[in-house]
Design an enzyme around this catalytic site. Sequence first.
Site, PDB file in Angstrom:
ATOM      1  N   ASN A 152      35.052  48.308  46.414  1.00 26.16           N
ATOM      2  CA  ASN A 152      34.660  49.714  46.626  1.00 26.16           C
ATOM      3  C   ASN A 152      33.145  49.952  46.597  1.00 26.16           C
ATOM      4  O   ASN A 152      32.656  50.851  47.273  1.00 26.16           O
ATOM      5  CB  ASN A 152      35.416  50.657  45.682  1.00 26.16           C
ATOM      6  N   GLU A 251      35.411  45.734  33.340  1.00 19.71           N
ATOM      7  CA  GLU A 251      35.245  47.111  33.832  1.00 19.71           C
ATOM      8  C   GLU A 251      36.486  47.421  34.652  1.00 19.71           C
ATOM      9  O   GLU A 251      36.617  46.946  35.780  1.00 19.71           O
ATOM     10  CB  GLU A 251      33.987  47.222  34.698  1.00 19.71           C
ATOM     11  N   CYS A 285      36.151  54.178  40.498  1.00 19.02           N
ATOM     12  CA  CYS A 285      36.825  54.179  39.185  1.00 19.02           C
ATOM     13  C   CYS A 285      36.463  55.441  38.420  1.00 19.02           C
ATOM     14  O   CYS A 285      37.184  55.872  37.537  1.00 19.02           O
ATOM     15  CB  CYS A 285      36.414  52.948  38.403  1.00 19.02           C
ATOM     16  N   GLU A 459      28.148  47.787  31.180  1.00 16.22           N
ATOM     17  CA  GLU A 459      27.223  47.249  32.182  1.00 16.22           C
ATOM     18  C   GLU A 459      26.086  48.246  32.364  1.00 16.22           C
ATOM     19  O   GLU A 459      26.314  49.456  32.309  1.00 16.22           O
ATOM     20  CB  GLU A 459      27.939  47.044  33.520  1.00 16.22           C
TER      21      GLU A 459
HETATM   22  P1  NAP Z   1      41.648  44.458  42.063  1.00 15.55           P
HETATM   23  O1  NAP Z   1      42.817  44.360  42.940  1.00 15.55           O
HETATM   24  O2  NAP Z   1      41.865  44.349  40.598  1.00 15.55           O
HETATM   25  O3  NAP Z   1      40.635  43.329  42.543  1.00 15.55           O
HETATM   26  C1  NAP Z   1      39.362  43.194  41.973  1.00 15.55           C
HETATM   27  C2  NAP Z   1      38.877  41.772  42.210  1.00 15.55           C
HETATM   28  O4  NAP Z   1      39.719  40.886  41.482  1.00 15.55           O
HETATM   29  C3  NAP Z   1      38.952  41.328  43.673  1.00 15.55           C
HETATM   30  O5  NAP Z   1      37.869  40.501  43.946  1.00 15.55           O
HETATM   31  C4  NAP Z   1      40.267  40.569  43.698  1.00 15.55           C
HETATM   32  O6  NAP Z   1      40.392  39.654  44.745  1.00 15.55           O
HETATM   33  C5  NAP Z   1      40.189  39.872  42.351  1.00 15.55           C
HETATM   34  N1  NAP Z   1      41.469  39.337  41.888  1.00 15.55           N
HETATM   35  C6  NAP Z   1      42.710  39.831  42.045  1.00 15.55           C
HETATM   36  N2  NAP Z   1      43.621  39.018  41.485  1.00 15.55           N
HETATM   37  C7  NAP Z   1      42.927  37.984  40.951  1.00 15.55           C
HETATM   38  C8  NAP Z   1      43.292  36.815  40.234  1.00 15.55           C
HETATM   39  N3  NAP Z   1      44.561  36.522  39.957  1.00 15.55           N
HETATM   40  N4  NAP Z   1      42.323  35.967  39.842  1.00 15.55           N
HETATM   41  C9  NAP Z   1      41.041  36.236  40.119  1.00 15.55           C
HETATM   42  N5  NAP Z   1      40.623  37.315  40.799  1.00 15.55           N
HETATM   43  C10 NAP Z   1      41.558  38.195  41.198  1.00 15.55           C
HETATM   44  O7  NAP Z   1      40.851  45.802  42.288  1.00 15.55           O
HETATM   45  P2  NAP Z   1      40.341  46.427  43.671  1.00 15.55           P
HETATM   46  O8  NAP Z   1      41.505  47.008  44.368  1.00 15.55           O
HETATM   47  O9  NAP Z   1      39.479  45.451  44.416  1.00 15.55           O
HETATM   48  O10 NAP Z   1      39.365  47.567  43.137  1.00 15.55           O
HETATM   49  C11 NAP Z   1      39.826  48.773  42.692  1.00 15.55           C
HETATM   50  C12 NAP Z   1      39.945  48.798  41.178  1.00 15.55           C
HETATM   51  O11 NAP Z   1      38.687  48.478  40.578  1.00 15.55           O
HETATM   52  C13 NAP Z   1      40.297  50.176  40.665  1.00 15.55           C
HETATM   53  O12 NAP Z   1      41.253  50.058  39.642  1.00 15.55           O
HETATM   54  C14 NAP Z   1      38.974  50.690  40.103  1.00 15.55           C
HETATM   55  O13 NAP Z   1      39.110  51.674  39.131  1.00 15.55           O
HETATM   56  C15 NAP Z   1      38.377  49.442  39.580  1.00 15.55           C
HETATM   57  N6  NAP Z   1      36.929  49.588  39.435  1.00 15.55           N
HETATM   58  C16 NAP Z   1      36.417  49.715  38.187  1.00 15.55           C
HETATM   59  C17 NAP Z   1      35.060  49.886  38.030  1.00 15.55           C
HETATM   60  C18 NAP Z   1      34.466  50.018  36.659  1.00 15.55           C
HETATM   61  O14 NAP Z   1      33.263  49.857  36.554  1.00 15.55           O
HETATM   62  N7  NAP Z   1      35.237  50.309  35.619  1.00 15.55           N
HETATM   63  C19 NAP Z   1      34.218  49.937  39.146  1.00 15.55           C
HETATM   64  C20 NAP Z   1      34.766  49.814  40.414  1.00 15.55           C
HETATM   65  C21 NAP Z   1      36.142  49.633  40.547  1.00 15.55           C
HETATM   66  P3  NAP Z   1      41.718  39.728  45.700  1.00 15.55           P
HETATM   67  O15 NAP Z   1      41.655  41.050  46.348  1.00 15.55           O
HETATM   68  O16 NAP Z   1      41.609  38.583  46.604  1.00 15.55           O
HETATM   69  O17 NAP Z   1      42.935  39.615  44.856  1.00 15.55           O
END
Ligand code: NAP
Length: 479
Positions: A152, A251, A285, A459
């Site tokens: 994102n 995060e 997020c 962070e």
């Molecule tokens: P996600 O599905 O959890 O994926 C995040 C990252 O993790 C991607 O690079 C993903 O790659 C990787 N990943 C997934 N499964 C994995 C595994 N088994 N081993 C290692 N890496 C793995 O989240 P997203 O859909 O990309 O992002 C949205 C989420 O991020 C929302 O929940 C949002 O709230 C959160 N977010 C939080 C913050 C914060 O600072 N708190 C900031 C931005 C976003 P793959 O897609 O290849 O699986």
Amino acid sequence: MTDTPTQLFIGGAWADAADGATMPVDDPATGEIIAHVADAGAKDAQRAEEAAVQAQEAWARTAPRVRSEILRRAYEIIVERTDELAHVMTAEMGKPLAEARGEVAYAAEFFRWFSEEAVRIEGGHGVLPDGRNRMLLARRPVGPCLLITPWNFPLAMGTRKIGPAIAAGCTMILKPAPQTPLSSLALAAILKEAGLPDGVLNVVTTSRAGEVCEPLLRGGRMRKLSFTGSTDVGRLLLAQSAEAVVRTSMELGGNAPFIVFGDADLDKAVDGAMVAKMRNMGEACTAANRFFVHSSVVKEFGRRLAERMGALVVGPGTRDGVDVGPLIDRVGRAKVEELVADAVERGARVLVGGRTPEGPGCFYPPTVLTDVAPDSRLMDTEIFGPVAAILTFDDEDEVIRRANDTPWGLVGYVFTEGLDRALRVSERLEVGMVGVNTGLVSNPAAPFGGVKQSGLGREGGRVGLDEFLEYQYLAVPVR
Ligand code: NAP
């Protein structure tokens, strides 16, 4: 885009995946493939691990001023190339160019901030209670780190981790999200140009996240995981990190309450709502997920918000005048559609939006729902789209209880003209950050992060650097 690298970046060199695999990158505004990038597997992960481990010792001994100046130079290059980087980001992620330029500036600021912090890492000295022993406290880099980022904020989520890792003297492997690998590869090229030694940063783009990351975490040579993403994936990675007792910063997701009291300035509240909801098309997020509005102002607030949301222009992020780009993919859009349908089935009224347009691209219109039932699924699910869900409340205690009634605790927003109330309510909200009469809390100089299932650690700010440092205590008797 033609100049953006598409290979893996390992040990300071560009390389194809060992098995030659590639993966497509789509433009969510058109569904068209814009690039094919290397798709790393387990062998590539091993090579990246070796490069990061080999580079660690010399990098830890590099003078802080040198690390600082590399970051500073990279900051300057990013700023110079704002337009180029913004176009890459818009093409792979969809956000409008103006927002992409804003993210480039935000991302660059992490490098500037941590370039300034790199030369201010301080230990300590103390006389122990027996009066004889002295305690020296040294700060040391935690060691090679695995950095995993979401799609994102393709650039800023990377610099928010890479900046402090470089400042602290850690080497790293960055695994960006497969939807948005190009921004990370462009960043690697900039850091190389800025003089980052080989092996300090390695970037593995992959569609095989588990195959690449799990051995790195279980192997124990990577000493730290810094992850930004969903709570579900975070939980899995925490379990994998437990085996080799890998240090973690997490995060994770949010479910932000946005509370508008009866004494709020409604101009400020609607402005704040537009930012808290519509920044990044709601794919943040920090996005306001639940609007709790006092019954005395709910009608007027809903009317004004619907008017502003309805006036936004939806379209491809590269087109002039567009405010709202496409969502990241069809899966993301289908989730938003289902959440809206569920809320409407349970009695919500649609003030504006709510209908998926025909045609290519993953577009969804800015939508305002009111009279949302508390048992609607979007109350305990991150919407991750341009949908504002309004609920009504009457009493301060009641709204605090409802706002806290969620496993997440990243951020909350409070709108009131009363200072007492603003502080009282903020202190009772179970969140890591509060926006008081503002819809934007993110700032490189402030500690970003959540409580409960929104994560561990922070962070940004000075504490963002601590996450990449260990203490070493030296006992020195003085006779
Ligand atoms: P996600 O599905 O959890 O994926 C995040 C990252 O993790 C991607 O690079 C993903 O790659 C990787 N990943 C997934 N499964 C994995 C595994 N088994 N081993 C290692 N890496 C793995 O989240 P997203 O859909 O990309 O992002 C949205 C989420 O991020 C929302 O929940 C949002 O709230 C959160 N977010 C939080 C913050 C914060 O600072 N708190 C900031 C931005 C976003 P793959 O897609 O290849 O699986």
